[in-house]
Design an enzyme around this catalytic site. Structure first.
Site, PDB file in Angstrom:
ATOM      1  N   GLY A  15       1.075  -1.516   0.448  1.00  0.00           N
ATOM      2  CA  GLY A  15      -0.286   0.396  -0.310  1.00  0.00           C
ATOM      3  C   GLY A  15       1.180   1.003  -0.069  1.00  0.00           C
ATOM      4  O   GLY A  15       0.747   2.396   0.382  1.00  0.00           O
ATOM      5  N   MET A  92      -3.399  -7.804  -7.542  1.00  0.00           N
ATOM      6  CA  MET A  92      -2.987  -8.982  -7.921  1.00  0.00           C
ATOM      7  C   MET A  92      -3.515  -9.515  -8.594  1.00  0.00           C
ATOM      8  O   MET A  92      -3.537 -10.962  -8.357  1.00  0.00           O
ATOM      9  CB  MET A  92      -2.009  -9.513  -7.699  1.00  0.00           C
ATOM     10  CG  MET A  92      -0.391  -9.021  -6.509  1.00  0.00           C
ATOM     11  SD  MET A  92       0.559  -7.775  -7.912  1.00  0.00           S
ATOM     12  CE  MET A  92       1.105  -9.563  -8.034  1.00  0.00           C
ATOM     13  N   LEU A  95      -8.144  -7.904 -14.203  1.00  0.00           N
ATOM     14  CA  LEU A  95      -9.379  -7.432 -14.792  1.00  0.00           C
ATOM     15  C   LEU A  95     -10.217  -8.155 -15.692  1.00  0.00           C
ATOM     16  O   LEU A  95      -9.681  -7.717 -16.941  1.00  0.00           O
ATOM     17  CB  LEU A  95      -9.646  -5.875 -14.604  1.00  0.00           C
ATOM     18  CG  LEU A  95      -9.360  -5.549 -12.895  1.00  0.00           C
ATOM     19  CD1 LEU A  95      -8.692  -3.820 -12.978  1.00  0.00           C
ATOM     20  CD2 LEU A  95      -9.675  -5.691 -12.218  1.00  0.00           C
ATOM     21  N   HIS A 111       3.141   0.588 -12.661  1.00  0.00           N
ATOM     22  CA  HIS A 111       3.649  -0.568 -13.266  1.00  0.00           C
ATOM     23  C   HIS A 111       5.111  -0.392 -12.799  1.00  0.00           C
ATOM     24  O   HIS A 111       5.668   0.546 -13.590  1.00  0.00           O
ATOM     25  CB  HIS A 111       3.211  -1.107 -15.010  1.00  0.00           C
ATOM     26  CG  HIS A 111       4.163  -2.541 -15.231  1.00  0.00           C
ATOM     27  ND1 HIS A 111       3.777  -3.723 -14.648  1.00  0.00           N
ATOM     28  CD2 HIS A 111       5.352  -2.728 -15.140  1.00  0.00           C
ATOM     29  CE1 HIS A 111       4.693  -4.524 -14.838  1.00  0.00           C
ATOM     30  NE2 HIS A 111       5.744  -4.048 -15.935  1.00  0.00           N
ATOM     31  N   ASP A 143      -6.438  -0.903 -20.101  1.00  0.00           N
ATOM     32  CA  ASP A 143      -7.251  -1.824 -20.697  1.00  0.00           C
ATOM     33  C   ASP A 143      -7.131  -3.337 -20.550  1.00  0.00           C
ATOM     34  O   ASP A 143      -7.139  -3.872 -19.070  1.00  0.00           O
ATOM     35  CB  ASP A 143      -6.867  -1.841 -22.225  1.00  0.00           C
ATOM     36  CG  ASP A 143      -5.532  -2.484 -23.081  1.00  0.00           C
ATOM     37  OD1 ASP A 143      -4.708  -3.677 -21.862  1.00  0.00           O
ATOM     38  OD2 ASP A 143      -4.690  -2.149 -23.452  1.00  0.00           O
ATOM     39  N   GLY A 145      -5.867  -5.999 -21.554  1.00  0.00           N
ATOM     40  CA  GLY A 145      -4.759  -6.806 -21.470  1.00  0.00           C
ATOM     41  C   GLY A 145      -3.908  -6.553 -19.988  1.00  0.00           C
ATOM     42  O   GLY A 145      -4.209  -5.998 -19.485  1.00  0.00           O
ATOM     43  N   GLU A 176       7.525   6.087  -8.330  1.00  0.00           N
ATOM     44  CA  GLU A 176       6.288   5.509  -8.656  1.00  0.00           C
ATOM     45  C   GLU A 176       5.355   6.518  -7.726  1.00  0.00           C
ATOM     46  O   GLU A 176       4.562   7.020  -8.320  1.00  0.00           O
ATOM     47  CB  GLU A 176       6.038   3.750  -7.894  1.00  0.00           C
ATOM     48  CG  GLU A 176       6.491   2.765  -8.900  1.00  0.00           C
ATOM     49  CD  GLU A 176       5.717   1.465  -8.120  1.00  0.00           C
ATOM     50  OE1 GLU A 176       5.471   1.268  -7.679  1.00  0.00           O
ATOM     51  OE2 GLU A 176       7.184   0.642  -8.413  1.00  0.00           O
TER      52      GLU A 176
END
Ligand code: GRF
Length: 202
Positions: A15, A92, A95, A111, A143, A145, A176
Site C-alpha cells: 500500500g 494482483m 481484470l 507498473h 485495458d 490486457g 512511482e
C-alpha cells in the site's frame, strides 16, 4: 468536499502507492478523495494504511470465488462508494474485459517498469536480469490486457552495476510515488484525449 473526484483504490499488498496518493490528495495536489480502498486479501497491509487515514475499506476475498462473481462484488462496491475513477495500486488480479468496460477509460494502473518492456510479475527483476541500463515506472490506463493500456506518465531511473533486484525496486518505488499522483492530477485537471494508443493532453 465539493469538486473532488471520488476514487477507489484496489490493492493486494503493502500500500505504499495508496499512501502516496492519499498524501497528495490531502496536500491538495490531486483534486480527489479516496472514497474506498478494496483488497482481494483481507490481510493486506495496505488496508491498515487506509484505516490509519480514516479511509473506508472493503476486503473482498478472491480465493474460491469465480472471477465473474468477485468482479461483480468489487464493481458494486465501487459504484456504491460513488467512485468515478479506479486506481490499481499493486492489485494482483487481472481484470476482465467486462469489468474494464464498466469504467471506460477510468481505470489507472502503475507498473514498475518502462512499458511495453517487462510487463507482468517481478518487472524490476526482469529489467535487472535482462541487463537494462535504464528502467522506471509507467502509469497507464487499463485495458483488458496485462499492463498493455495507453501510457499516461513514465519516470526513469538508472540501473547501476552493483544493483540487486531489491535496490533497483527501491529506486523505482521512489519514482512511482511521484508518478502516480502526477498522472492522476493530469488526468483529472487537464483536457485529454486518446489518439490511437497515445494519451494527448491539450
Ligand atoms: C508497485 O511496485 C507497483 O508498481 C506494482 O505493485 C507494487 C505495489 O506496491 N503494481 P505498493 O503496495 O503500492 O507498495
Amino acid at each position: 468536499m465539493a469538486g473532488l473526484t471520488r476514487i477507489a483504490v484496489l490493492l493486494s499488498g503493502r500500500g505504499s502507492n495508496l499512501v502516496a496518493l492519499a498524501e497528495a490528495c490531502a496536500r491538495g495536489e490531486v483534486p480527489a478523495e479516496i472514497a474506498l480502498v478494496i483488497s482481494n486479501r483481507a490481510d493486506a497491509p495496505g488496508l491498515d494504511r487506509a484505516r490509519e487515514r480514516g479511509i473506508p475499506v472493503a476486503a473482498i476475498p478472491g480465493k474460491g470465488v469465480a472471477r465473474e462473481e468477485h468482479e461483480r462484488l468489487v464493481a458494486d462496491a465501487i459504484e456504491e462508494a460513488r467512485a468515478q475513477w479506479v486506481c490499481l495500486a499493486g492489485y494482483m488480479r487481472l481484470l476482465s474485459p467486462a469489468f474494464v468496460a464498466r469504467f471506460p477509460q477510468r481505470i489507472v494502473n502503475i507498473h514498475p517498469a518502462l512499458l511495453p518492456s517487462f510487463p507482468g510479475l517481478e518487472a524490476q527483476r526482469q529489467a535487472w536480469a535482462h541487463g537494462a541500463k535504464v528502467s522506471g515506472c509507467t502509469v497507464h490506463l487499463v485495458d483488458a490486457g496485462c499492463d498493455s493500456g495507453p501510457i499516461v506518465v513514465q519516470r526513469t531511473v538508472p540501473v547501476l552495476d552493483d544493483d540487486t533486484p531489491e535496490t533497483l525496486a527501491a529506486r523505482i518505488l521512489e519514482q512511482e510515488h511521484i508518478a502516480y499522483p502526477a498522472a492522476l492530477r493530469m488526468l483529472l485537471t487537464r483536457a485529454w484525449r486518446l489518439e490511437g494508443r497515445r494519451v494527448i493532453f491539450d
